[in-house]
Write a protein that holds these residues in place. Sequence first.
Motif, mmCIF file in Angstrom:
data_model
loop_
_atom_site.group_PDB
_atom_site.id
_atom_site.type_symbol
_atom_site.label_atom_id
_atom_site.label_comp_id
_atom_site.label_asym_id
_atom_site.label_seq_id
_atom_site.Cartn_x
_atom_site.Cartn_y
_atom_site.Cartn_z
ATOM 1 N N ASP A 1 -4.674 9.013 8.760
ATOM 2 C CA ASP A 1 -3.607 8.181 9.310
ATOM 3 C C ASP A 1 -2.871 7.464 8.169
ATOM 4 O O ASP A 1 -3.476 6.637 7.469
ATOM 5 C CB ASP A 1 -4.241 7.157 10.266
ATOM 6 N N ARG B 1 3.591 7.674 2.100
ATOM 7 C CA ARG B 1 2.297 7.783 2.803
ATOM 8 C C ARG B 1 2.346 8.900 3.849
ATOM 9 O O ARG B 1 1.394 9.648 4.025
ATOM 10 C CB ARG B 1 1.908 6.429 3.409
ATOM 11 N N THR C 1 -10.362 1.850 3.229
ATOM 12 C CA THR C 1 -8.987 1.595 2.795
ATOM 13 C C THR C 1 -8.668 0.101 2.846
ATOM 14 O O THR C 1 -7.982 -0.432 1.967
ATOM 15 C CB THR C 1 -8.005 2.416 3.664
ATOM 16 N N ALA C 2 -9.206 -0.600 3.828
ATOM 17 C CA ALA C 2 -8.929 -2.041 3.919
ATOM 18 C C ALA C 2 -9.379 -2.744 2.639
ATOM 19 O O ALA C 2 -8.658 -3.602 2.101
ATOM 20 C CB ALA C 2 -9.649 -2.621 5.145
ATOM 21 N N GLN D 1 -10.453 4.074 7.381
ATOM 22 C CA GLN D 1 -9.827 2.753 7.527
ATOM 23 C C GLN D 1 -10.655 1.610 6.914
ATOM 24 O O GLN D 1 -10.121 0.750 6.218
ATOM 25 C CB GLN D 1 -9.598 2.498 9.009
ATOM 26 N N HIS D 2 -11.984 1.607 7.185
ATOM 27 C CA HIS D 2 -12.789 0.478 6.690
ATOM 28 C C HIS D 2 -12.822 0.453 5.167
ATOM 29 O O HIS D 2 -12.849 -0.616 4.557
ATOM 30 C CB HIS D 2 -14.204 0.528 7.274
ATOM 31 N N GLU E 1 -0.855 5.141 8.186
ATOM 32 C CA GLU E 1 -0.745 3.685 8.380
ATOM 33 C C GLU E 1 -1.997 2.950 7.911
ATOM 34 O O GLU E 1 -1.918 1.829 7.419
ATOM 35 C CB GLU E 1 -0.526 3.377 9.871
ATOM 36 N N GLN E 2 -3.148 3.588 8.099
ATOM 37 C CA GLN E 2 -4.419 2.864 7.886
ATOM 38 C C GLN E 2 -5.302 3.459 6.807
ATOM 39 O O GLN E 2 -6.316 2.852 6.455
ATOM 40 C CB GLN E 2 -5.260 2.908 9.191
ATOM 41 N N GLU E 3 -4.974 4.648 6.323
ATOM 42 C CA GLU E 3 -5.981 5.341 5.508
ATOM 43 C C GLU E 3 -5.465 5.843 4.156
ATOM 44 O O GLU E 3 -6.121 6.653 3.518
ATOM 45 C CB GLU E 3 -6.566 6.505 6.329
ATOM 46 N N TRP F 1 0.818 -1.236 0.000
ATOM 47 C CA TRP F 1 0.000 0.000 0.000
ATOM 48 C C TRP F 1 0.841 1.271 0.000
ATOM 49 O O TRP F 1 0.315 2.360 0.200
ATOM 50 C CB TRP F 1 -1.001 0.016 1.147
ATOM 51 N N THR G 1 -3.591 4.526 0.416
ATOM 52 C CA THR G 1 -3.109 3.438 -0.446
ATOM 53 C C THR G 1 -2.439 4.048 -1.664
ATOM 54 O O THR G 1 -3.085 4.795 -2.416
ATOM 55 C CB THR G 1 -4.290 2.561 -0.927
ATOM 56 N N ARG H 1 -7.159 -1.572 -0.435
ATOM 57 C CA ARG H 1 -5.821 -2.191 -0.413
ATOM 58 C C ARG H 1 -5.855 -3.623 -0.945
ATOM 59 O O ARG H 1 -4.935 -4.051 -1.641
ATOM 60 C CB ARG H 1 -5.259 -2.157 1.016
#
Length: 390
Positions: free
Chosen positions: A86, A70, A252-253, A249-250, A88-90, A64, A92, A256
């Motif tokens: 974030d 990032r 982005t998961a 995050q939800h 790390e989580q948001e 990602w 890609t 990714r």
Amino acid sequence: MKDFSSDRANKFTESVIRDMTRVCLKHQGVNLAQGFPDFPASDGIKEAAVRAIRSDFNQYAITWGTPSLRQAIAEKFAWYNGVTMDPEQEITVCCGSTEAMIASLMAIVNPGEEVIVFEPFYENYGPDTILCGAKPRFITLHEPDWHFDEEELSRTFNNKTKAIIINTPNNPTGKVFSRDELQFIADLCLKWGVLAVTDEIYEHILYDGAKHISIASLPGMKDQTITINSISKTYSLTGWRVGWAIAAQHLTASIRKVHDFLTVGAPHPLQEAAAAALRIDRSFYETLAREYRERRDFLLSALEDSGFHTYRPGGAYYIMTDVEHFGFQDDVKFAFYLVEKIGVATVPGSSFYHDPARGARHVRFAYPKREETLAEVERRLTRLASRVTR
Ligand SMILES: Cc1ncc(COP(=O)(O)O)c(C=O)c1O
């Protein structure tokens, strides 16, 4: 011979824009069709890429995106767009915003769900919706200011609507969506539980005091927006293929996962250099906008002097024109005349509409070009004024 192509692939044609580039090469035309610069990128950014290769960033990056990029994206999104995300989580990182858009749509849309698209639209959005099985619903942007009808938009949202694609500043119209317009769209998204997917790759190319607003920055929209961007246009690096999607995050998961199996990742050394690009001195963006304004003004007056009716863009680097009065049967015939006889490649307006007839009066000129290239276009267009007497 048996036709092995899929029904999906049969539902759309090759890109007209990129096809025009090939026709232009054949006729040794000046290419104002495809939106890529004919001037170099900044030396500092190029040096960063060379350094990254020499430092052996040669293997796959984290799928990602490399952490430095990032982080740089998150920092820039906070200062320029006013939204904290974030890294790390948001975020890609993808192969250009092209991949970020298709990966995002594939990550969120189920076959049969509806995606709203403003029309005229950047031509990729048509195939993008087909590839993810969506039913596109088109909303007209009306000339001369390319406004949309609020009633029509409100009526189009329904229980099947999954997303609305926004592109501001807009290709091909040059429209910059106002805060009020974006708030209107945001209110509908919040009411109906619909995602805004916003392509903001021209966010720094703004004229006449226009301000770029990210819909993600409006109240309640941070978790309901996917913001797509890339280094292609801002830093004149269309060939590097580095872009990204920013989303809660939800979302982005899912993005990714799709991204991983589509491409694994964007070129690692160029991601490292992209991080340097995003940290460039902020005065860079002022110079960028000023230089594009000069190009816009030059081409606007060259086009008007040659008989075109133009729509003055508030952002991005395209001029839509009205060519009906030149007397050609349609936009494609006129665009071929322009490239074959006048030596200037453009994009026929029909490629920005789902019904070609709706774009038949328009051709689009792209102007990310050097002064001398635009001067050559001006010279060639004088032939048009003298030859077209209809
Ligand atoms: C609105 C818009 N989105 C996306 C792209 C493609 O961008 P990228 O090079 O980041 O894939 C373009 C290129 O012209 C564009 O105009």
